[in-house]
Scaffold this active site. Structure first.
Site, PDB file in Angstrom:
ATOM      1  N   GLN A  96       6.864   3.325   2.844  1.00  0.00           N
ATOM      2  CA  GLN A  96       7.295   1.818   3.184  1.00  0.00           C
ATOM      3  C   GLN A  96       8.733   1.523   3.334  1.00  0.00           C
ATOM      4  O   GLN A  96       9.510   2.446   2.940  1.00  0.00           O
ATOM      5  CB  GLN A  96       6.433   0.836   2.162  1.00  0.00           C
ATOM      6  N   HIS A  98      11.328  -2.547   2.910  1.00  0.00           N
ATOM      7  CA  HIS A  98      11.393  -3.757   2.707  1.00  0.00           C
ATOM      8  C   HIS A  98      12.193  -4.422   3.407  1.00  0.00           C
ATOM      9  O   HIS A  98      13.508  -3.580   3.457  1.00  0.00           O
ATOM     10  CB  HIS A  98      11.439  -4.028   1.033  1.00  0.00           C
ATOM     11  N   GLU A 116      14.928  -2.978  -4.753  1.00  0.00           N
ATOM     12  CA  GLU A 116      14.440  -2.837  -6.110  1.00  0.00           C
ATOM     13  C   GLU A 116      15.080  -1.313  -6.719  1.00  0.00           C
ATOM     14  O   GLU A 116      15.929  -0.682  -6.097  1.00  0.00           O
ATOM     15  CB  GLU A 116      12.849  -2.359  -5.849  1.00  0.00           C
ATOM     16  N   HIS A 173      10.839   4.764   1.628  1.00  0.00           N
ATOM     17  CA  HIS A 173      10.706   5.093   0.234  1.00  0.00           C
ATOM     18  C   HIS A 173       9.057   5.143   0.001  1.00  0.00           C
ATOM     19  O   HIS A 173       8.264   4.361   0.410  1.00  0.00           O
ATOM     20  CB  HIS A 173      11.282   4.340  -0.670  1.00  0.00           C
ATOM     21  N   ARG A 193       4.483  -0.999   5.716  1.00  0.00           N
ATOM     22  CA  ARG A 193       4.005   0.114   5.666  1.00  0.00           C
ATOM     23  C   ARG A 193       4.382   0.974   6.940  1.00  0.00           C
ATOM     24  O   ARG A 193       4.122   0.515   7.943  1.00  0.00           O
ATOM     25  CB  ARG A 193       2.501   0.311   5.478  1.00  0.00           C
TER      26      ARG A 193
END
EC number: 5.3.1.8
Length: 322
Positions: A96, A98, A116, A173, A193
């Site tokens: 996926q 972001h 993250e 990642h 995804r």
């Protein structure tokens, strides 16, 4: 209030989840496919209840808006900016990516973007993560995604406990099977995804939705991993390792064997005990700390003392989250 704010985890079942959150942390998981524990969260998809003290019965989101002095929060219209999770990747997570803040705001109803980081808590022998890709141009990336050439596109990295990875928005990642991690991130639940190993949802028997157009729009090409410089500071009998200092959050590993006196360095500090046990003493009151305990040291606490033999992961808001 001159006291730590203790939080109750919110558990989420996932098709890739397992039982490690119960086996490792003794959490009361809802099923044998529990993938996430949101341990410090103001996000509406899993907001943390306050479990004791003057604010018991409220949520972190309520405190953020109703008691901004606890966080030196000067804008109560914005959401609590950070989110901390335990992740049990019993099976591979979907590969996926972001988005950043601007793309998420435009395409996902005003959500924050999602940068993250992962601290690897445990890993089976041979466990890996997916981190980045091999494509050198956007055309090459798009072609390899369309062709499903995952073998040549995806980069895999072996992991061991204690490893740390910084995962800015735009990074392709996934955690691989057999990895237990603590994730510190922006408070966002936006995921695009790219590849889900062609596995059906066990309830619907249908393949889960992919988000290839959005993923192509936001993935960094070529991939350039960021490797934050780590530094070590000794405070009493506490060794603090800086894992990352970044725009949205700072993450530290605190290893204590004895006592340490700490002074406020940030608007607020988030803590989770990942090994051992001990106490935190604030204003003459000792609060027990056990494995998996999560709490926030609010802005109203100027100094505190840790006692015991334990390891904690700490985080504070970076300049873009203040």
């Amino acid at each position: 209030m001159i006291a730590p704010i203790f939080l109750t985890p919110v558990l989420h079942e996932k098709i890739w989840g397992g039982t490690a959150l119960r086996d490792h942390f003794e959490l009361n998981i809802p099923s044998d496919t529990t993938g996430e524990a949101w341990i410090i969260s103001g996000h509406p998809n899993g907001v943390s209840p306050i479990d004791s003290g003057a604010y018991a019965g409220k949520t972190l989101a309520q405190l953020w808006h109703d008691n901004p002095e606890l966080f030196e929060n000067h804008d109560v219209s914005r959401p609590y900016p950070l989110l901390v999770k335990f992740l049990d990747a019993h099976k591979d997570l979907s590969v996926q990516v972001h988005p950043g803040d601007e793309y998420a705001a435009e395409h996902n109803n005003g959500e924050l973007g999602k940068t993250e980081s992962w601290y690897i808590l445990a890993a089976n022998e041979g466990a890996e993560i997916y981190y980045g890709h091999q494509a050198q141009t956007k055309a090459e990336f798009d072609q390899m995604v369309d062709a499903g050439d995952w073998e040549h596109l995806l980069k895999k990295i072996p992991v061991t406990p204690g490893d740390f990875f910084y995962v800015p928005s735009g990074t392709l990642h996934a955690l691989g099977a057999g990895v237990l991690a603590l994730e510190t991130q922006q408070s966002s639940d936006v995921t695009y995804r790219v590849y889900d190993f062609d596995r059906p949802n066990p309830k619907t028997r249908e393949l889960r939705e992919l988000h290839l157009t959005d993923a192509k729009n936001v993935t960094q090409v070529p991939f350039k991993p960021e490797t934050p410089q780590q530094k070590v500071l000794q405070v009493g009998e506490l060794k603090e390792t800086t894992l990352v200092e970044a725009p949205y959050f700072n993450v530290y590993k605190d290893e204590l064997d004895g006592e340490a006196f700490l002074i406020k360095q940030a608007p607020y500090t988030q803590y989770t005990v990942i090994e051992g046990a001990g106490q935190v003493v604030v204003n003459g009151v000792a609060y027990p700390l056990e494995l998996a305990t999560s709490f926030i040291m609010p802005a109203t606490v100027e100094e505190w003392m840790f006692k015991g033999k334990m390891t904690l992961i700490a985080s504070t808001p970076g300049p873009k989250s203040r």
